[in-house]
Design a protein around this motif. Structure first.
Motif, PDB file in Angstrom:
ATOM      1  N   GLY A 297       0.725  -1.106  -0.049  1.00  0.00           N
ATOM      2  CA  GLY A 297       0.109   0.051   0.062  1.00  0.00           C
ATOM      3  C   GLY A 297       0.834   1.192   0.104  1.00  0.00           C
ATOM      4  O   GLY A 297       1.897   1.165  -0.153  1.00  0.00           O
ATOM      5  N   LEU A 298      -0.015   2.462   0.226  1.00  0.00           N
ATOM      6  CA  LEU A 298       0.666   3.665   0.254  1.00  0.00           C
ATOM      7  C   LEU A 298      -0.026   4.453   1.260  1.00  0.00           C
ATOM      8  O   LEU A 298      -1.142   4.128   1.930  1.00  0.00           O
ATOM      9  CB  LEU A 298       0.757   4.453  -1.064  1.00  0.00           C
ATOM     10  N   SER A 299       0.531   5.745   1.720  1.00  0.00           N
ATOM     11  CA  SER A 299      -0.182   6.522   2.702  1.00  0.00           C
ATOM     12  C   SER A 299      -0.908   7.827   2.105  1.00  0.00           C
ATOM     13  O   SER A 299      -1.971   8.059   2.467  1.00  0.00           O
ATOM     14  CB  SER A 299       0.885   7.079   3.477  1.00  0.00           C
ATOM     15  N   GLU A 300      -0.201   8.386   1.257  1.00  0.00           N
ATOM     16  CA  GLU A 300      -1.044   9.822   0.758  1.00  0.00           C
ATOM     17  C   GLU A 300      -0.173  10.048  -0.662  1.00  0.00           C
ATOM     18  O   GLU A 300       1.032   9.728  -0.818  1.00  0.00           O
ATOM     19  CB  GLU A 300      -0.604  10.864   1.699  1.00  0.00           C
ATOM     20  N   VAL A 301      -0.650  10.880  -1.456  1.00  0.00           N
ATOM     21  CA  VAL A 301      -0.466  11.077  -2.875  1.00  0.00           C
ATOM     22  C   VAL A 301      -0.486  12.480  -3.407  1.00  0.00           C
ATOM     23  O   VAL A 301      -1.911  12.805  -3.121  1.00  0.00           O
ATOM     24  CB  VAL A 301      -0.504  10.100  -3.975  1.00  0.00           C
ATOM     25  N   ARG A 302       0.340  13.343  -3.627  1.00  0.00           N
ATOM     26  CA  ARG A 302       0.245  14.485  -4.234  1.00  0.00           C
ATOM     27  C   ARG A 302       0.786  14.610  -5.555  1.00  0.00           C
ATOM     28  O   ARG A 302       1.882  13.847  -5.745  1.00  0.00           O
ATOM     29  CB  ARG A 302       0.335  15.766  -3.435  1.00  0.00           C
ATOM     30  N   PHE A 303       0.531  15.737  -6.429  1.00  0.00           N
ATOM     31  CA  PHE A 303       1.318  15.902  -7.639  1.00  0.00           C
ATOM     32  C   PHE A 303       1.575  17.294  -7.823  1.00  0.00           C
ATOM     33  O   PHE A 303       1.024  18.169  -7.344  1.00  0.00           O
ATOM     34  CB  PHE A 303       0.586  15.288  -8.951  1.00  0.00           C
ATOM     35  N   GLU A 304       2.442  17.534  -8.649  1.00  0.00           N
ATOM     36  CA  GLU A 304       2.952  18.778  -9.114  1.00  0.00           C
ATOM     37  C   GLU A 304       2.757  18.914 -10.560  1.00  0.00           C
ATOM     38  O   GLU A 304       3.246  18.023 -11.223  1.00  0.00           O
ATOM     39  CB  GLU A 304       4.406  19.287  -8.644  1.00  0.00           C
ATOM     40  N   GLY A 305       2.265  20.069 -10.941  1.00  0.00           N
ATOM     41  CA  GLY A 305       2.104  20.106 -12.131  1.00  0.00           C
ATOM     42  C   GLY A 305       1.762  21.592 -12.687  1.00  0.00           C
ATOM     43  O   GLY A 305       1.859  22.525 -11.845  1.00  0.00           O
ATOM     44  N   ARG A 306       1.306  21.888 -13.628  1.00  0.00           N
ATOM     45  CA  ARG A 306       1.221  23.363 -14.304  1.00  0.00           C
ATOM     46  C   ARG A 306      -0.320  23.215 -15.101  1.00  0.00           C
ATOM     47  O   ARG A 306      -0.658  22.428 -15.701  1.00  0.00           O
ATOM     48  CB  ARG A 306       2.019  23.781 -15.476  1.00  0.00           C
ATOM     49  N   VAL A 307      -1.245  24.285 -14.665  1.00  0.00           N
ATOM     50  CA  VAL A 307      -2.692  24.267 -15.280  1.00  0.00           C
ATOM     51  C   VAL A 307      -2.363  24.905 -16.740  1.00  0.00           C
ATOM     52  O   VAL A 307      -1.584  25.687 -17.099  1.00  0.00           O
ATOM     53  CB  VAL A 307      -3.246  25.555 -14.179  1.00  0.00           C
ATOM     54  N   ILE A 308      -3.210  24.159 -17.532  1.00  0.00           N
ATOM     55  CA  ILE A 308      -2.873  24.469 -18.845  1.00  0.00           C
ATOM     56  C   ILE A 308      -3.823  25.819 -19.102  1.00  0.00           C
ATOM     57  O   ILE A 308      -5.049  25.648 -18.962  1.00  0.00           O
ATOM     58  CB  ILE A 308      -3.384  23.305 -19.703  1.00  0.00           C
ATOM     59  N   PRO A 309      -3.345  27.126 -19.599  1.00  0.00           N
ATOM     60  CA  PRO A 309      -4.219  28.120 -19.781  1.00  0.00           C
ATOM     61  C   PRO A 309      -5.439  27.899 -21.172  1.00  0.00           C
ATOM     62  O   PRO A 309      -4.910  26.901 -21.913  1.00  0.00           O
ATOM     63  CB  PRO A 309      -3.185  28.910 -20.455  1.00  0.00           C
ATOM     64  N   GLU A 310      -6.384  28.383 -20.798  1.00  0.00           N
ATOM     65  CA  GLU A 310      -7.349  28.223 -21.965  1.00  0.00           C
ATOM     66  C   GLU A 310      -7.304  29.395 -22.741  1.00  0.00           C
ATOM     67  O   GLU A 310      -6.649  30.556 -22.455  1.00  0.00           O
ATOM     68  CB  GLU A 310      -8.807  28.574 -21.360  1.00  0.00           C
ATOM     69  N   PRO A 311      -7.520  29.163 -24.164  1.00  0.00           N
ATOM     70  CA  PRO A 311      -8.071  28.048 -24.931  1.00  0.00           C
ATOM     71  C   PRO A 311      -7.277  26.825 -25.183  1.00  0.00           C
ATOM     72  O   PRO A 311      -7.715  26.171 -25.872  1.00  0.00           O
ATOM     73  CB  PRO A 311      -8.916  28.571 -26.035  1.00  0.00           C
ATOM     74  N   ALA A 312      -6.000  26.676 -24.774  1.00  0.00           N
ATOM     75  CA  ALA A 312      -5.287  25.714 -25.072  1.00  0.00           C
ATOM     76  C   ALA A 312      -5.831  24.611 -24.431  1.00  0.00           C
ATOM     77  O   ALA A 312      -5.591  23.466 -25.423  1.00  0.00           O
ATOM     78  CB  ALA A 312      -3.837  26.065 -24.389  1.00  0.00           C
ATOM     79  N   GLY A 313      -6.240  24.220 -23.525  1.00  0.00           N
ATOM     80  CA  GLY A 313      -6.839  23.105 -22.958  1.00  0.00           C
ATOM     81  C   GLY A 313      -7.818  22.575 -23.814  1.00  0.00           C
ATOM     82  O   GLY A 313      -8.052  21.487 -24.276  1.00  0.00           O
ATOM     83  N   ALA A 314      -8.885  23.388 -24.279  1.00  0.00           N
ATOM     84  CA  ALA A 314      -9.927  23.102 -25.151  1.00  0.00           C
ATOM     85  C   ALA A 314      -9.233  22.336 -26.304  1.00  0.00           C
ATOM     86  O   ALA A 314      -9.841  21.577 -26.795  1.00  0.00           O
ATOM     87  CB  ALA A 314     -10.849  24.021 -25.330  1.00  0.00           C
ATOM     88  N   LEU A 315      -8.369  23.159 -26.901  1.00  0.00           N
ATOM     89  CA  LEU A 315      -7.693  22.652 -28.098  1.00  0.00           C
ATOM     90  C   LEU A 315      -7.190  21.135 -27.958  1.00  0.00           C
ATOM     91  O   LEU A 315      -7.259  20.355 -28.770  1.00  0.00           O
ATOM     92  CB  LEU A 315      -6.744  23.647 -28.757  1.00  0.00           C
ATOM     93  N   LEU A 316      -6.460  21.171 -26.655  1.00  0.00           N
ATOM     94  CA  LEU A 316      -5.856  19.824 -26.601  1.00  0.00           C
ATOM     95  C   LEU A 316      -6.873  18.804 -26.457  1.00  0.00           C
ATOM     96  O   LEU A 316      -6.686  17.615 -26.854  1.00  0.00           O
ATOM     97  CB  LEU A 316      -4.990  20.024 -25.410  1.00  0.00           C
ATOM     98  N   LEU A 317      -8.151  18.981 -25.941  1.00  0.00           N
ATOM     99  CA  LEU A 317      -9.050  17.939 -25.903  1.00  0.00           C
ATOM    100  C   LEU A 317      -9.662  17.765 -27.186  1.00  0.00           C
ATOM    101  O   LEU A 317     -10.069  16.575 -27.456  1.00  0.00           O
ATOM    102  CB  LEU A 317     -10.336  18.478 -24.791  1.00  0.00           C
TER     103      LEU A 317
END
Length: 222
Positions: free
Chosen positions: A188-208
């Protein structure tokens, strides 16, 4: 040729948008977690709900520590078909829904540190895969190892960096071994978090849209 041209143009538009707009770095707390199996009180939700976490005095939540709860009620581990049955052989998995699309840079993982049982039940070798969509296949990022945790005291996170900014809405850990070396282990594991970067719109919509177009092209070719 026409389909290729549309995708190529969309890719260039996304690249230009991301170059023009800096992505915001954030700590990502998944909104949901599921697993191949779970103990009676050891739900994968424990990996994302801050249960067992205590402040370390550091500047942020990634510096917090996880307590070594004797019964693992603040952790997740796999289980067998019955309360006294051993779990099935490896591999096992746990999946995280990030609640949106991010560039993924690192994972912060608090190893299982259950009192008296921590070293053996801790995750050893595992693989990280990601998916940029709410459903569909995962793409392998790479294989990694976690160090064993001690039984005494509170434990810090281990950082898995170098994820390369891969696009991810879902993340999957395929757990291949435990520190006990047994093939049937309550890993098992105890806890999980991630580090990342928010994709600015409208780039996120285009990627989708790119993802949808690519899936449609695969269906046409199939």
């Amino acid at each position: 040729m026409k389909r290729f041209s549309v995708c190529a143009i969309a890719s260039l538009m996304v690249a230009s948008l991301l170059t023009a707009t800096s992505a915001l770095a954030v700590v990502i707390t998944p909104v949901a977690a599921t697993a191949s199996s779970e103990g009676a009180d050891q739900s994968p939700t424990n990996l994302i709900n801050m249960s067992g976490m205590v402040p370390s005095g550091g500047p942020g939540e990634l510096d917090d520590l996880h307590t070594n709860t004797p019964g693992a009620q603040t952790m997740w581990h796999v289980a067998g078909p019955g309360i006294f049955d051993p779990p099935p052989p490896f591999p096992h998995f746990v999946e995280f829904d990030l609640g949106g699309l991010f560039f993924l840079d690192a994972a912060h993982i608090w190893q299982m540190n259950q009192e008296t049982l921590a070293p053996d039940r801790g995750t050893n070798r595992f693989e990280i895969s990601v998916s940029p969509a709410a459903a569909g296949p995962f793409n392998l990022v790479g294989g990694f190892n976690l160090a064993a945790a001690g039984c005494a005291g509170d434990g810090p996170a281990q950082v898995i960096g170098g994820l390369g900014g891969v696009l991810a809405q879902r993340v999957r850990f395929d757990i291949l071994s435990a520190h006990s070396g047994l093939n049937e282990e309550f890993v098992g594991l105890s806890e999980v978090r991630f580090e990342g970067r928010v994709i600015p719109e409208p780039a996120g919509a285009l990627l989708l849209l790119l993802g949808v177009a690519a899936a449609a092209m695969r269906r046409v070719r199939g």
